[in-house]
Scaffold this active site. Structure first.
Site, PDB file in Angstrom:
ATOM      1  N   ASP A 114      45.969  67.551  94.952  1.00 35.79           N
ATOM      2  CA  ASP A 114      45.670  68.300  93.492  1.00 35.79           C
ATOM      3  C   ASP A 114      44.622  69.251  93.479  1.00 35.79           C
ATOM      4  O   ASP A 114      44.520  70.189  92.774  1.00 35.79           O
ATOM      5  CB  ASP A 114      45.399  67.058  92.665  1.00 35.79           C
ATOM      6  CG  ASP A 114      46.548  66.168  92.152  1.00 35.79           C
ATOM      7  OD1 ASP A 114      47.514  66.302  93.300  1.00 35.79           O
ATOM      8  OD2 ASP A 114      46.530  65.583  91.327  1.00 35.79           O
ATOM      9  N   GLY A 147      50.301  62.825  85.339  1.00 29.44           N
ATOM     10  CA  GLY A 147      50.374  63.153  86.731  1.00 29.44           C
ATOM     11  C   GLY A 147      50.316  64.655  87.115  1.00 29.44           C
ATOM     12  O   GLY A 147      50.953  65.224  87.875  1.00 29.44           O
ATOM     13  N   GLY A 159      46.538  61.718  82.295  1.00 30.05           N
ATOM     14  CA  GLY A 159      47.382  60.679  82.409  1.00 30.05           C
ATOM     15  C   GLY A 159      48.892  60.851  82.640  1.00 30.05           C
ATOM     16  O   GLY A 159      49.570  59.999  82.596  1.00 30.05           O
ATOM     17  N   PRO A 204      47.679  67.365  79.804  1.00 28.65           N
ATOM     18  CA  PRO A 204      47.689  65.975  79.224  1.00 28.65           C
ATOM     19  C   PRO A 204      47.127  65.358  80.257  1.00 28.65           C
ATOM     20  O   PRO A 204      47.641  65.270  81.307  1.00 28.65           O
ATOM     21  CB  PRO A 204      49.128  65.901  78.755  1.00 28.65           C
ATOM     22  CG  PRO A 204      49.955  66.976  79.650  1.00 28.65           C
ATOM     23  CD  PRO A 204      49.254  68.091  80.020  1.00 28.65           C
ATOM     24  N   GLY A 222      47.588  66.560  87.157  1.00 30.90           N
ATOM     25  CA  GLY A 222      46.527  67.005  87.845  1.00 30.90           C
ATOM     26  C   GLY A 222      45.238  67.156  86.913  1.00 30.90           C
ATOM     27  O   GLY A 222      44.465  68.115  87.156  1.00 30.90           O
ATOM     28  N   SER A 223      45.226  66.409  85.850  1.00 32.83           N
ATOM     29  CA  SER A 223      44.054  66.816  84.823  1.00 32.83           C
ATOM     30  C   SER A 223      42.807  66.407  85.606  1.00 32.83           C
ATOM     31  O   SER A 223      41.785  67.308  85.263  1.00 32.83           O
ATOM     32  CB  SER A 223      44.289  66.146  83.470  1.00 32.83           C
ATOM     33  OG  SER A 223      44.253  64.761  83.729  1.00 32.83           O
ATOM     34  N   SER A 224      42.806  65.465  86.240  1.00 28.41           N
ATOM     35  CA  SER A 224      41.344  64.965  86.753  1.00 28.41           C
ATOM     36  C   SER A 224      40.921  65.936  87.815  1.00 28.41           C
ATOM     37  O   SER A 224      39.703  66.397  88.142  1.00 28.41           O
ATOM     38  CB  SER A 224      41.227  63.447  87.259  1.00 28.41           C
ATOM     39  OG  SER A 224      42.334  63.532  88.352  1.00 28.41           O
ATOM     40  N   ALA A 225      41.990  66.548  88.647  1.00 26.58           N
ATOM     41  CA  ALA A 225      41.512  67.563  89.587  1.00 26.58           C
ATOM     42  C   ALA A 225      40.873  68.854  88.856  1.00 26.58           C
ATOM     43  O   ALA A 225      40.090  69.605  89.241  1.00 26.58           O
ATOM     44  CB  ALA A 225      42.745  67.933  90.554  1.00 26.58           C
ATOM     45  N   ALA A 226      41.550  69.103  87.763  1.00 25.66           N
ATOM     46  CA  ALA A 226      41.418  70.540  86.916  1.00 25.66           C
ATOM     47  C   ALA A 226      39.813  70.275  86.415  1.00 25.66           C
ATOM     48  O   ALA A 226      39.112  71.203  86.416  1.00 25.66           O
ATOM     49  CB  ALA A 226      42.345  70.838  85.903  1.00 25.66           C
TER      50      ALA A 226
HETATM   51  O1  PMV Z   1      51.232  61.393  91.177  1.00 20.59           O
HETATM   52  P1  PMV Z   1      50.262  62.204  91.822  1.00 20.59           P
HETATM   53  O2  PMV Z   1      50.436  63.591  91.261  1.00 20.59           O
HETATM   54  O3  PMV Z   1      49.118  61.661  92.112  1.00 20.59           O
HETATM   55  O4  PMV Z   1      50.880  62.421  93.216  1.00 20.59           O
HETATM   56  C1  PMV Z   1      50.928  61.473  94.243  1.00 20.59           C
HETATM   57  C2  PMV Z   1      51.683  62.084  95.402  1.00 20.59           C
HETATM   58  C3  PMV Z   1      51.836  61.050  96.656  1.00 20.59           C
HETATM   59  O5  PMV Z   1      52.496  61.778  97.690  1.00 20.59           O
HETATM   60  C4  PMV Z   1      52.844  60.236  96.280  1.00 20.59           C
HETATM   61  C5  PMV Z   1      50.446  60.470  97.193  1.00 20.59           C
HETATM   62  C6  PMV Z   1      49.517  61.442  97.908  1.00 20.59           C
HETATM   63  O6  PMV Z   1      48.422  60.841  97.939  1.00 20.59           O
HETATM   64  O7  PMV Z   1      50.129  62.351  98.368  1.00 20.59           O
END
Ligand code: PMV
Length: 309
Positions: free
Chosen positions: A130, A84, A82, A80, A86-90
């Protein structure tokens, strides 16, 4: 046509402290994004002309790393966006993987470096967590120091990350998405302000670093009970740093009676939490009953992979 897939991710331990040079562990999860790419008269994504608006990541990937003609991309995803996970990395990793495969050679490290470049261009200040874990799969241990099982070293400006392979058992995690996505930048800035002014906050960051090291050891030994306890402790420390939220706390509390441990994952403030459990149905129901969106996922999965040519 070339079909390449890449997984989403969770941060198992160490988020936020990793910004201060402490270690973090990220795991690939069994939710994948598939990218089917083929030469075409115009560059398109899911039938629409490719633009910054419909895919800034694929645009940046083509601009920086593709010298052939226009391509059509068909993207389908279980990750999904937005949340968190990792969809943009994927999408970045899978589209770069497809381009590499069409050029005859998909090299993991090469894709990881290019994907980090693309995320940095699109997002500004990114970390390679990610993109590296989506490329490599399984799990990564990221640290400011070089250790055994080094995969690659990535640097940007004055920052340097050593990305290591982590063996990951097949575990079941339940993700609980709060439905609220908070941007990462302001949460990282909030923790930095706190740590700049408080030795107590700096101690918490050190404690998270120590817990994460212990977590890596427990993961290696497949000691899920101990790992779960460390995850919950990590969550409590992150809450003291001010990056939990009432919604996250509600989902963590609802999961704990049926879990080895539970914590927020990623930047916090909203976003998602994870629970390590062998009773996924109970945890998923508990999360749903408190207004969260549950996803049951498995770990120990492949990174970027050619699924068809
Ligand atoms: O919310 P995400 O998956 O982008 O994770 C951020 C992780 C942090 O440690 C808060 C920031 C980072 O760049 O490592």
């Amino acid at each position: 046509m070339t079909v390449v897939s890449a997984p989403g991710k969770i941060i198992l331990m160490g988020e936020h402290a990793v910004v201060f040079g402490k270690p973090a562990i990220a795991l690939a999860i069994g939710m994948r994004l598939r990218c089917a790419a083929a030469p075409s008269a115009h560059s398109t994504v899911n039938g629409e002309i490719l633009t910054e608006r419909n895919s800034s990541y694929i645009m940046a990937a083509m601009r920086g790393h593709w010298s052939g003609g226009p391509l059509s991309f068909e993207i389908s995803s279980d990750v999904p966006s937005g949340s968190g996970l990792g969809s943009s990395a994927a999408v970045t990793v899978a589209s770069l993987g497809a381009m590499a495969s069409m050029n005859g050679r998909l090299v993991e490290e090469d894709v990881a470096r290019k994907a980090f470049d693309v995320e940095s261009i699109v997002q500004g200040r990114a970390s390679p967590i990610d993109t590296s874990v989506s490329t490599h799969g399984q799990g990564i241990f990221i640290d400011s120091q070089k250790g055994p099982d080094l995969l690659w070293e990535i640097s940007r400006d004055t920052r340097r990350w050593f990305v290591h392979h982590c063996d990951v058992p097949e575990m079941t995690m339940v993700i609980g998405f709060t439905g609220i996505r908070k941007p990462t930048g302001p949460l990282v800035a909030k923790v930095k302000r706190y740590a700049d002014h408080s030795s107590f906050a700096r101690e918490i960051v050190d404690d998270i670093g120590a817990l994460t090291l212990e977590g890596a050891e427990r993961l290696r030994n497949k000691d899920l009970e101990a790992l779960g306890r460390l995850m919950t402790k990590d969550h409590n420390l992150l809450a003291i740093l001010g990056v939990s939220s009432p919604d996250l706390q509600k989902l963590v509390d609802a999961s704990l009676p049926h879990s080895y441990g539970a914590k927020l994952t990623g930047a916090g403030g909203g976003g998602s939490m994870i629970a390590l459990t062998d009773k996924p149905d109970k945890v998923a129901a508990a999360i749903a009953s408190r207004g969260g969106i549950p996803y049951v996922v498995h770990t120990g999965v492949d990174g970027v992979r050619v699924d068809g040519e």
